[in-house]
Design a protein around this motif. Structure first.
Motif, mmCIF file in Angstrom:
data_model
loop_
_atom_site.group_PDB
_atom_site.id
_atom_site.type_symbol
_atom_site.label_atom_id
_atom_site.label_comp_id
_atom_site.label_asym_id
_atom_site.label_seq_id
_atom_site.Cartn_x
_atom_site.Cartn_y
_atom_site.Cartn_z
ATOM 1 N N LYS A 85 0.824 -1.224 0.000
ATOM 2 C CA LYS A 85 0.000 0.000 0.000
ATOM 3 C C LYS A 85 0.849 1.260 0.000
ATOM 4 C CE LYS A 85 -1.847 -1.767 3.608
ATOM 5 N NZ LYS A 85 -2.621 -2.057 4.848
ATOM 6 N N GLY A 86 2.137 1.135 0.393
ATOM 7 C CA GLY A 86 3.013 2.301 0.406
ATOM 8 C C GLY A 86 4.072 2.261 -0.678
ATOM 9 N N ARG A 87 3.834 1.447 -1.736
ATOM 10 C CA ARG A 87 4.836 1.286 -2.789
ATOM 11 C C ARG A 87 4.779 2.440 -3.777
ATOM 12 N NH1 ARG A 87 4.866 -4.419 -5.605
ATOM 13 N NH2 ARG A 87 5.707 -4.898 -3.534
ATOM 14 N N TYR A 88 5.963 2.904 -4.158
ATOM 15 C CA TYR A 88 6.041 3.925 -5.201
ATOM 16 C C TYR A 88 5.687 3.303 -6.553
ATOM 17 C CZ TYR A 88 8.333 7.412 -2.228
ATOM 18 O OH TYR A 88 8.605 8.341 -1.258
ATOM 19 N N PRO A 89 5.056 4.065 -7.432
ATOM 20 C CA PRO A 89 4.757 3.524 -8.767
ATOM 21 C C PRO A 89 6.033 3.100 -9.484
ATOM 22 C CG PRO A 89 3.534 5.561 -8.366
ATOM 23 C CD PRO A 89 4.510 5.421 -7.236
ATOM 24 N N ALA A 90 5.896 2.198 -10.434
ATOM 25 C CA ALA A 90 7.055 1.703 -11.182
ATOM 26 C C ALA A 90 7.796 2.856 -11.847
ATOM 27 C CB ALA A 90 6.605 0.686 -12.232
ATOM 28 N N GLY A 91 9.099 2.873 -11.682
ATOM 29 C CA GLY A 91 9.922 3.925 -12.271
ATOM 30 C C GLY A 91 10.036 5.169 -11.414
ATOM 31 N N GLU A 92 9.341 5.230 -10.280
ATOM 32 C CA GLU A 92 9.412 6.393 -9.397
ATOM 33 C C GLU A 92 10.076 6.009 -8.090
ATOM 34 O OE1 GLU A 92 5.737 8.386 -8.826
ATOM 35 O OE2 GLU A 92 5.170 8.325 -10.954
ATOM 36 N N ALA A 93 10.721 7.001 -7.476
ATOM 37 C CA ALA A 93 11.431 6.778 -6.221
ATOM 38 C C ALA A 93 11.687 8.128 -5.570
ATOM 39 C CB ALA A 93 12.746 6.044 -6.464
ATOM 40 N N PRO A 94 11.989 8.147 -4.280
ATOM 41 C CA PRO A 94 12.344 9.418 -3.642
ATOM 42 C C PRO A 94 13.638 9.971 -4.210
ATOM 43 C CG PRO A 94 12.688 7.564 -2.138
ATOM 44 C CD PRO A 94 11.966 7.031 -3.318
#
Length: 431
Positions: A85-94
């Protein structure tokens, strides 16, 4: 008796008092020393793990972001608390994670981790570079020369490195980085909410612009913190305590007349009523909870019944003692008007015992709100269930602290409310 005899007796009396005054603290001290060793306090101190305690405390007010690499296919996922539920979308990151064929994780202050196609490296300031190659045969790690520090745990199948900047764990199939941040992340909005990352001022301006309903919906249906479920659990806990306490008072009041000496002259009836009260309050509420959950199944109603049974015995004893202490003159005054027995009870007895009864009922209502938390953990209802689940998983201790804060606030609210009701109903004062 002569003066010498009086003096001798007086001195003996003072000597005995001094001995008693010195003996009592010595007895207490000896008992405390016995408890210290009998309860295994030295063993507990020796086996205590302060490292785990520090991690537990830090987890209660912080959160961690997981950067996970699947060593089999090289894919990298970034998730808050490692949850889907707290996963970043594919290809996105902080911003501190750079994705690509070679993923770079900057933990700041010179701590740099690299997930390469084959090798994983960790550059640690003041120590050097650690290189690891996970594979079918385990984890092949190369460390800087010298003695291995205690914050590195290396074996054939696992490499774990814990520093102030974060933690890196490498196994055959997975490599994972934990980085800690203060605060309860995603407490208001999850990553898929359009309001995530906005400051309080921006959220307020969006609410004033007509997005108030959407803001509330995204907060109320937060998948990470489940605010709606938590609110319902709080309501269940208070309802459990209310139904159990009020139900016990309703049952105990007529039985208290049966147990009161001045209202029931028949000794056998009084004895039976008093032994019933002893039986009900002699069995602890947690025991009633276990018995009833086996009989009726889990649920908040089972918890309410457990509170009802225990408090029926307690209220019966308290109410019967209050009835035995009523002033007979007021009852005689009502009788002189030709009132029937029920009328004498209604106008001559109830007004006298009502303040005591209400005070006790409100006190036990406040106390049972706390008890309902523990009972709910057994019966599967209320905030106690959520608290127990969060403790058992040992994953999100910030949720544990969140539930504890809510329980404290709930108890404070019930304390304030019962105090206000006590003043309003008993003393007739609005505040």
């Amino acid at each position: 008796m002569s003066d010498a005899a009086i003096l001798t007796e007086t001195r003996g009396l003072f000597r005995r008092k001094r001995l008693i005054a010195a003996a009592l603290p010595a007895i207490v001290l000896a008992y405390l020393i016995y408890i210290f060793f009998a309860f295994g306090v030295p063993d507990m101190i020796r086996t205590a793990d302060t490292k785990n305690a520090r991690i537990l405390v830090s987890d209660s007010y912080s959160h961690k972001v997981h950067v996970t690499r699947d060593n089999r296919d090289g894919s990298v996922d970034v998730a808050i608390e490692g949850e889907r539920k707290g996963r970043y979308p594919a290809g996105e990151a902080p911003a501190w994670v750079t994705l690509g064929d070679t993923t770079e994780i900057d933990l700041e202050n010179g701590h740099l981790i690299t997930f390469g196609p084959e090798l994983i490296t960790y550059e640690i300031p003041g120590y050097g570079q650690i290189t690891a190659q996970p594979g079918n045969r385990g984890v092949n790690a190369e460390l800087p020369p010298g003695e291995v520090p205690d914050w590195i745990n290396a074996s054939k199948n696992r490499l774990s490195i814990t520093t102030d900047a974060g933690r890196l764990t490498i196994t055959r199939n997975r490599s994972e980085v934990f980085r800690y941040f203060n605060g309860w992340e995603l407490f208001f909005f999850t990553l898929d909410s359009p309001f995530h990352g906005m400051g309080p001022g921006e959220v307020l301006s969006r609410a004033m612009a007509g997005d108030a309903a959407a803001i509330w919906r995204d907060f109320w249906t937060n998948k990470m913190w489940r605010h709606s479920d938590v609110a319902w659990a709080i309501f269940e806990t208070i309802l459990m305590a209310f139904l159990g306490t009020v139900g016990a008072a309703i049952i105990a009041l007529p039985l208290a007349f049966l147990a009161a000496r001045n209202f029931t002259p028949l000794g056998a009836a009084r004895f039976a009523a008093r032994r019933l009260f002893d039986f009900l309050r002699g069995v602890d509420g947690l025991i009633w909870t276990v018995v009833l959950s086996r009989a009726f199944g889990p649920g908040p109603m089972t918890g309410a019944l457990a509170i009802l049974l225990t408090d029926s015995g307690t209220f019966g004893k308290i109410f019967s003692e209050a009835l035995e202490n009523v002033d007979d003159k007021q009852i005689e005054g009502i009788r002189s008007t030709g009132a029937k027995p029920l009328q004498r009870y209604r106008f001559g007895v109830i007004p006298q015992v009502t303040p005591i009864l209400l005070s006790q009922i409100l006190y036990y209502l406040e106390s049972n709100v706390r008890s309902a938390t523990i009972i709910g953990a057994i019966t599967g209802g209320g905030i106690g269930l959520l608290l127990t689940q969060a403790i058992i998983t040992q994953k999100d201790w910030e949720e544990v602290s969140y539930y504890i804060v809510l329980i404290i606030l709930m108890v404070m609210l019930m304390d304030t409310l019962s105090g206000w009701l006590r003043r309003r109903l008993i003393h007739g004062k609005p505040a």
